[in-house]
Design a protein around this motif. Sequence first.
Motif, mmCIF file in Angstrom:
data_model
loop_
_atom_site.group_PDB
_atom_site.id
_atom_site.type_symbol
_atom_site.label_atom_id
_atom_site.label_comp_id
_atom_site.label_asym_id
_atom_site.label_seq_id
_atom_site.Cartn_x
_atom_site.Cartn_y
_atom_site.Cartn_z
ATOM 1 N N MET A 113 0.325 -33.243 -19.579
ATOM 2 C CA MET A 113 0.385 -34.597 -19.037
ATOM 3 C C MET A 113 1.787 -34.960 -18.588
ATOM 4 O O MET A 113 2.771 -34.727 -19.298
ATOM 5 N N VAL A 114 1.831 -35.581 -17.423
ATOM 6 C CA VAL A 114 3.096 -36.002 -16.819
ATOM 7 C C VAL A 114 2.978 -37.467 -16.432
ATOM 8 O O VAL A 114 2.028 -37.860 -15.752
ATOM 9 N N LEU A 168 -1.272 -35.643 -13.615
ATOM 10 C CA LEU A 168 -0.303 -36.651 -13.195
ATOM 11 C C LEU A 168 -0.870 -38.017 -13.550
ATOM 12 O O LEU A 168 -1.789 -38.508 -12.897
ATOM 13 N N ASN A 169 -0.330 -38.609 -14.589
ATOM 14 C CA ASN A 169 -0.861 -39.860 -15.136
ATOM 15 C C ASN A 169 -0.104 -41.079 -14.593
ATOM 16 O O ASN A 169 1.011 -40.962 -14.090
ATOM 17 N N LYS A 223 -2.640 -24.372 -12.832
ATOM 18 C CA LYS A 223 -3.796 -23.893 -12.094
ATOM 19 C C LYS A 223 -4.276 -24.932 -11.077
ATOM 20 O O LYS A 223 -4.784 -24.594 -10.020
ATOM 21 N N LYS A 224 -4.110 -26.194 -11.450
ATOM 22 C CA LYS A 224 -4.527 -27.286 -10.572
ATOM 23 C C LYS A 224 -3.832 -28.559 -11.042
ATOM 24 O O LYS A 224 -3.621 -28.749 -12.235
ATOM 25 N N LEU A 225 -3.468 -29.432 -10.109
ATOM 26 C CA LEU A 225 -2.924 -30.749 -10.449
ATOM 27 C C LEU A 225 -3.987 -31.797 -10.192
ATOM 28 O O LEU A 225 -4.586 -31.835 -9.106
ATOM 29 N N ILE A 226 -4.237 -32.627 -11.206
ATOM 30 C CA ILE A 226 -5.237 -33.682 -11.081
ATOM 31 C C ILE A 226 -4.558 -35.023 -11.329
ATOM 32 O O ILE A 226 -3.844 -35.199 -12.323
ATOM 33 N N LYS A 227 -4.771 -35.947 -10.437
ATOM 34 C CA LYS A 227 -4.139 -37.277 -10.522
ATOM 35 C C LYS A 227 -5.081 -38.234 -11.246
ATOM 36 O O LYS A 227 -6.251 -38.370 -10.851
ATOM 37 N N ILE A 228 -4.575 -38.887 -12.289
ATOM 38 C CA ILE A 228 -5.411 -39.778 -13.096
ATOM 39 C C ILE A 228 -4.656 -41.057 -13.459
ATOM 40 O O ILE A 228 -3.433 -41.141 -13.326
ATOM 41 N N GLY A 229 -5.416 -42.017 -13.931
ATOM 42 C CA GLY A 229 -4.865 -43.213 -14.562
ATOM 43 C C GLY A 229 -5.627 -43.401 -15.862
ATOM 44 O O GLY A 229 -6.716 -43.978 -15.869
ATOM 45 N N LEU A 278 -11.378 -39.865 -14.155
ATOM 46 C CA LEU A 278 -11.663 -39.087 -15.362
ATOM 47 C C LEU A 278 -12.905 -38.216 -15.187
ATOM 48 O O LEU A 278 -13.005 -37.156 -15.816
ATOM 49 N N ASN A 279 -13.841 -38.639 -14.356
ATOM 50 C CA ASN A 279 -15.013 -37.791 -14.085
ATOM 51 C C ASN A 279 -14.596 -36.503 -13.370
ATOM 52 O O ASN A 279 -15.122 -35.419 -13.654
ATOM 53 N N LYS A 280 -13.658 -36.627 -12.463
ATOM 54 C CA LYS A 280 -13.136 -35.448 -11.768
ATOM 55 C C LYS A 280 -12.426 -34.526 -12.752
ATOM 56 O O LYS A 280 -12.598 -33.294 -12.700
ATOM 57 N N LEU A 281 -11.659 -35.105 -13.655
ATOM 58 C CA LEU A 281 -10.972 -34.312 -14.676
ATOM 59 C C LEU A 281 -11.984 -33.605 -15.575
ATOM 60 O O LEU A 281 -11.850 -32.407 -15.856
#
Length: 290
Positions: free
Chosen positions: A90-91, A117-118, A142-148, A155-158
């Motif tokens: 987490m970043v 990326l939070n 492996k992959k960067l996922i952008k979340i809040g 979060l469903n994508k995560l």
Amino acid sequence: MKSGFVNIFGRPNAGKSTLLNALIGEKMAIVSHKVQTTRHRIKAFLNKPGEYQIIFSDTPGIIDPRYKLHQRMMDTVKGALEDADLALLMVDANESFEEVDAIFSSLKLKVPALVLLNKIDIAGNGRIALAESFFADKPYCKKLIKIGALEKLHLNKLLAAIIEMLPEGVPFYNEDDLSDLPTKFFVAEMIREKIYELFADEIPYHTAVLVNEFKEKEKLVKIQADIIVHRETQKAIIIGDKGKMIRQIGMDSRRDIEEFLQQKVFLELFVKVRPKWRDNDLQLKEYGYQ
């Protein structure tokens, strides 16, 4: 059937505990704006029978240890590294990517990792694009996922990405369970959370909570807990003028504990002074820092 350990790592205040709570849909980890709130590894299970069991672990924020307590916390992080099937790194979108990269590289991961990326909802101008470019060629990503996490954004994508990367296997735990930690642990954490909320400066960091009694009676649960501090002056602050603050801690804690247990609670709190407990092996063990 997918089943595996998904462990969350990052610097203090990256949003790890907030993410865990959001994914599970229950308050499993206490949350505070103060750093070093999480001291233990907190496992929580997300189950969909016949499809997956994800054993999430929230871990303490990665720091340079100053006390034996800090070292125990970092030992917890090391243990979580060893049994992970998938790491979530987490970043905070607004923190130094170079400093985070140094920490993530030092972990020497042996399993795949997703960089999360939070706080994208409050990210500064250009920070999201910068993160995508910065982490794209990192060997651990492996992959960067952008979340809040706080707003439950993406979060469903995560979750879909996590399930895709999990190994096949049978459940490790009963699919009706939420955690393998005892109820007393969560009670102690709820009390400690109130101390973080009600007191500033050094008090929360010098405090531990020990639940001595947890008795389920016919109409209520009787709980007795000690709040451990370093010095007599800290004890006086926790108690407050004419007991005002200790009563406030008790009232606020009891409300959350009753909601958690779905039962009425009688909560009795005492404050005890244990000088330098953060550097005392026996006391650390007694307070649950194995």
